[in-house]
Design a protein around this motif. Sequence first.
Motif, mmCIF file in Angstrom:
data_model
loop_
_atom_site.group_PDB
_atom_site.id
_atom_site.type_symbol
_atom_site.label_atom_id
_atom_site.label_comp_id
_atom_site.label_asym_id
_atom_site.label_seq_id
_atom_site.Cartn_x
_atom_site.Cartn_y
_atom_site.Cartn_z
ATOM 1 N N ASN A 151 0.716 -1.283 -0.207
ATOM 2 C CA ASN A 151 0.031 -0.092 0.029
ATOM 3 C C ASN A 151 0.783 1.296 -0.098
ATOM 4 O O ASN A 151 0.446 2.398 -0.835
ATOM 5 C CB ASN A 151 -0.943 -0.081 1.345
ATOM 6 N N VAL A 152 1.826 1.217 0.883
ATOM 7 C CA VAL A 152 2.643 2.282 1.002
ATOM 8 C C VAL A 152 4.177 2.246 1.063
ATOM 9 O O VAL A 152 4.974 3.141 1.673
ATOM 10 C CB VAL A 152 2.209 3.299 2.326
ATOM 11 N N GLY A 153 4.531 1.070 0.323
ATOM 12 C CA GLY A 153 5.747 1.008 0.540
ATOM 13 C C GLY A 153 6.550 0.500 -0.860
ATOM 14 O O GLY A 153 6.451 1.020 -1.844
ATOM 15 N N CYS A 154 7.086 -0.812 -0.869
ATOM 16 C CA CYS A 154 7.779 -1.439 -2.052
ATOM 17 C C CYS A 154 6.930 -0.987 -3.481
ATOM 18 O O CYS A 154 7.780 -0.471 -4.388
ATOM 19 C CB CYS A 154 7.900 -2.743 -1.916
ATOM 20 N N ILE A 155 5.977 -1.514 -3.523
ATOM 21 C CA ILE A 155 5.120 -1.389 -4.776
ATOM 22 C C ILE A 155 4.914 0.017 -5.290
ATOM 23 O O ILE A 155 5.268 0.362 -6.437
ATOM 24 C CB ILE A 155 3.690 -2.250 -4.483
ATOM 25 N N PRO A 156 4.274 0.869 -4.473
ATOM 26 C CA PRO A 156 4.067 2.216 -5.146
ATOM 27 C C PRO A 156 5.391 2.944 -5.388
ATOM 28 O O PRO A 156 5.466 3.628 -6.440
ATOM 29 C CB PRO A 156 3.324 2.738 -4.196
ATOM 30 N N LYS A 157 6.380 2.634 -4.579
ATOM 31 C CA LYS A 157 7.684 3.164 -4.484
ATOM 32 C C LYS A 157 8.500 2.602 -6.039
ATOM 33 O O LYS A 157 8.840 3.637 -7.012
ATOM 34 C CB LYS A 157 8.660 2.845 -3.509
ATOM 35 N N LYS A 158 8.142 1.452 -6.399
ATOM 36 C CA LYS A 158 8.823 0.957 -7.555
ATOM 37 C C LYS A 158 8.107 1.394 -8.650
ATOM 38 O O LYS A 158 8.678 1.922 -9.876
ATOM 39 C CB LYS A 158 8.916 -0.545 -7.551
ATOM 40 N N LEU A 159 6.868 1.685 -8.774
ATOM 41 C CA LEU A 159 5.933 2.126 -9.683
ATOM 42 C C LEU A 159 6.261 3.563 -9.988
ATOM 43 O O LEU A 159 6.422 3.995 -11.303
ATOM 44 C CB LEU A 159 4.371 1.979 -9.342
ATOM 45 N N MET A 160 6.571 4.431 -8.920
ATOM 46 C CA MET A 160 7.017 5.819 -9.157
ATOM 47 C C MET A 160 8.362 5.772 -9.807
ATOM 48 O O MET A 160 8.793 6.914 -10.580
ATOM 49 C CB MET A 160 6.674 6.707 -8.103
ATOM 50 N N HIS A 161 9.255 4.972 -9.423
ATOM 51 C CA HIS A 161 10.654 4.871 -9.529
ATOM 52 C C HIS A 161 10.522 4.469 -11.104
ATOM 53 O O HIS A 161 11.211 5.021 -12.020
ATOM 54 C CB HIS A 161 11.222 3.791 -8.865
ATOM 55 N N GLN A 162 9.777 3.556 -11.515
ATOM 56 C CA GLN A 162 9.478 3.242 -13.047
ATOM 57 C C GLN A 162 8.977 4.506 -13.741
ATOM 58 O O GLN A 162 9.575 4.660 -14.839
ATOM 59 C CB GLN A 162 8.724 2.058 -13.128
ATOM 60 N N ALA A 163 8.317 5.200 -13.181
ATOM 61 C CA ALA A 163 7.535 6.455 -14.194
ATOM 62 C C ALA A 163 8.702 7.378 -14.267
ATOM 63 O O ALA A 163 8.937 7.769 -15.443
ATOM 64 C CB ALA A 163 6.587 7.081 -13.164
ATOM 65 N N ALA A 164 9.640 7.492 -13.278
ATOM 66 C CA ALA A 164 10.677 8.464 -13.354
ATOM 67 C C ALA A 164 11.548 7.924 -14.442
ATOM 68 O O ALA A 164 12.198 8.542 -15.463
ATOM 69 C CB ALA A 164 11.527 8.701 -12.159
ATOM 70 N N LEU A 165 12.007 6.659 -14.274
ATOM 71 C CA LEU A 165 12.920 6.062 -15.557
ATOM 72 C C LEU A 165 12.287 6.175 -16.748
ATOM 73 O O LEU A 165 13.059 6.361 -17.889
ATOM 74 C CB LEU A 165 13.142 4.425 -15.195
ATOM 75 N N LEU A 166 11.061 6.066 -16.947
ATOM 76 C CA LEU A 166 10.457 6.378 -18.070
ATOM 77 C C LEU A 166 10.536 7.544 -18.954
ATOM 78 O O LEU A 166 10.756 7.838 -20.140
ATOM 79 C CB LEU A 166 8.861 5.671 -18.057
ATOM 80 N N GLY A 167 10.505 8.711 -17.946
ATOM 81 C CA GLY A 167 10.546 9.919 -18.470
ATOM 82 C C GLY A 167 12.138 10.228 -18.816
ATOM 83 O O GLY A 167 12.297 10.608 -19.845
ATOM 84 N N GLU A 168 13.022 9.574 -18.520
ATOM 85 C CA GLU A 168 14.328 9.562 -18.990
ATOM 86 C C GLU A 168 14.499 8.887 -20.037
ATOM 87 O O GLU A 168 15.377 9.453 -21.018
ATOM 88 C CB GLU A 168 15.141 8.707 -17.924
ATOM 89 N N ALA A 169 13.830 7.807 -20.230
ATOM 90 C CA ALA A 169 13.786 6.839 -21.374
ATOM 91 C C ALA A 169 13.352 7.606 -22.857
ATOM 92 O O ALA A 169 13.881 7.596 -23.861
ATOM 93 C CB ALA A 169 13.236 5.547 -21.320
ATOM 94 N N VAL A 170 12.301 8.388 -22.487
ATOM 95 C CA VAL A 170 11.729 8.983 -23.618
ATOM 96 C C VAL A 170 12.804 9.973 -24.107
ATOM 97 O O VAL A 170 12.998 9.958 -25.336
ATOM 98 C CB VAL A 170 10.567 9.852 -23.180
ATOM 99 N N HIS A 171 13.596 10.592 -23.415
ATOM 100 C CA HIS A 171 14.798 11.653 -24.033
ATOM 101 C C HIS A 171 15.672 10.712 -24.694
ATOM 102 O O HIS A 171 16.094 10.932 -25.608
ATOM 103 C CB HIS A 171 15.292 12.504 -22.774
#
Length: 486
Positions: A55-75
């Motif tokens: 709910n408030v740990g590993c899973i949402p953290k990893k998903l938001m980390h992935q969102a950030a990595l994707l932003g990097e990947a777009v560039h």
Amino acid sequence: IEEQYMYDLVVLGGGSGGLAAAKQAAELGARVAVFDYVTPSPKGTKWGLGGTCVNVGCIPKKLMHQAALLGEAVHEAAAFGWVIPDIKSVQINWEALSVAVQNHIKSVNWVTRVDLKNKKVEYINALGYFKDPHTIGGIMKNGEENVVTAKNILIAVGGRPKYPDIPGAIENGITSDDIFSLSQPPGKTLIVGAGYIGLECAGFLNGLGYNTTVMVRSIILRGFDQQMANIIAEEMEQRGVHFIYQAKPKLIKKEADGILVHWVDKLGQVQKDVYDTVLFAIGRRALTKDLKLENAGVICIPDDDKIDAVDEQTNVPHIYAVGDILHKKPELTPVAIHAGKLLSKRLFANSSETMDYTNIATTVFSPLEYGCVGLSEEQANIIYGEDNIEIYHAYYKPTEFFIPQKDNSHCYLKVVTLRNNDQKVIGMHFIGPNAGEVIQGFATAIKSNLTFPILKSTVGIHPTSAEELIRVFITKRSKMDPKPQS
Ligand code: FAD
Ligand code: NA7
């Protein structure tokens, strides 16, 4: 005798450890109930069944980390030939991200409930506490009490984020309990605390485009290898995260233009700035206070309110504890799950296998990730002495970094070995892409008594970053340059 109690096992806390133990026990034929209750955060955030990780740990953290990595990947994609119209206007839609993350979590909550039902584990949505050594009372949402008796009781209530004892902290600050479901974008954010949760939150917020500052009281990532920790921080700084070192917050106050923060700097001077969000990541407090442990005679360690169990057994023989509630054990989901399952097998299947808390791999999901297993260089020096250990290290260049010309100056790894004949590997540290995926298999190798000659006789997979851990040959002692020559 069993029939004297309503259940063979009652679990307090439906998180990683509690659910794993409950399901395992039920599969082995035990009658099991789980109490789970989420007290809302001071900001009012609450969530469903499944505990911190989901709910408030590993899973949402990893998903938001992935969102950030994707932003990097777009560039990066543009450098690889993808035609991305108007790349300068690429930006995150925070609401869309947080809704997507929360929807995933709700689906996991649902699956978890169904799973318990299928496995015949009774789920009681109530805040449990001890009435006596075999009786648990649980206050439900409607205020009514549900009372059950159990032959065995497992404490798996985990912890919640701490707030500092300074004016305005609770009223105006948030924690990791709130960040993943914020309805508004966090904006300019101050993160107090430089443990792994603070760094990970700072990493993904900066990656998503928010102005992010980390306030460090003493050192980065206490308990982790300090050379690696500082490389992580340097990389984050290079990507735009601000660090305020040797600083302590003093006052948090809501003002018309944001949240005013006063802090004391290393010279003892008071400094101030205004932020949209202040997030405390200063450690977690164990939730033993609500349990009325005195009614069962269970003893806590006064320093941290945690339970010092031997093979997960507390000082009361039929009362056990797993997960974050345990004193001086790693606060990690797989640790809680593994210990919980093994405990149930010992209780209900005559198993004698106990939990091994050594050589547990972990990863900090910072923008450039850091995975490790075994001892840090500092710990190895203390335990074995500098003359008895060898540190092999290397900087390396991930193939996929070349075309987009990504900075690779922080892609670094080291292998800690003993210097005797066997050259046993006692620690492995890797900074780079997919560090968790890289280090997991090496953790198995270390558990199988990996030696440096065996590491060197392993043939790599090319082209990967993981193969660099096998190619390593330069010792720190040689003072040779660990930078790649090509
Ligand atoms: P929890 O999962 O915390 O579950 C305890 C449950 O008990 C909760 O639902 C709680 O509400 C409930 N409860 C408390 N008191 C009572 C009571 N009296 N009665 C009934 N119910 C009660 N670990 C990793 O391995 N990898 C990661 O990447 C990772 N990232 C993390 C990121 C963040 C932001 C945080 C906060 C943690 C992270 N962790 C990670 C740690 C991981 O979440 C915990 O180690 C794990 O959840 C601990 O499991 P647990 O069973 O001990 O407790
Ligand atoms: P950690 O890993 O305990 O880190 C807490 C961080 O917050 C650490 O950098 C501390 O600095 C700092 N801290 C602690 N108290 C304060 C106060 N009062 N003011 C400012 N800074 C402070 O906690 P996390 O939240 O990252 O993680 C919680 C647990 O989850 C952790 O135990 C992990 O094992 C898993 P310090 O180094 O003590 O000076």
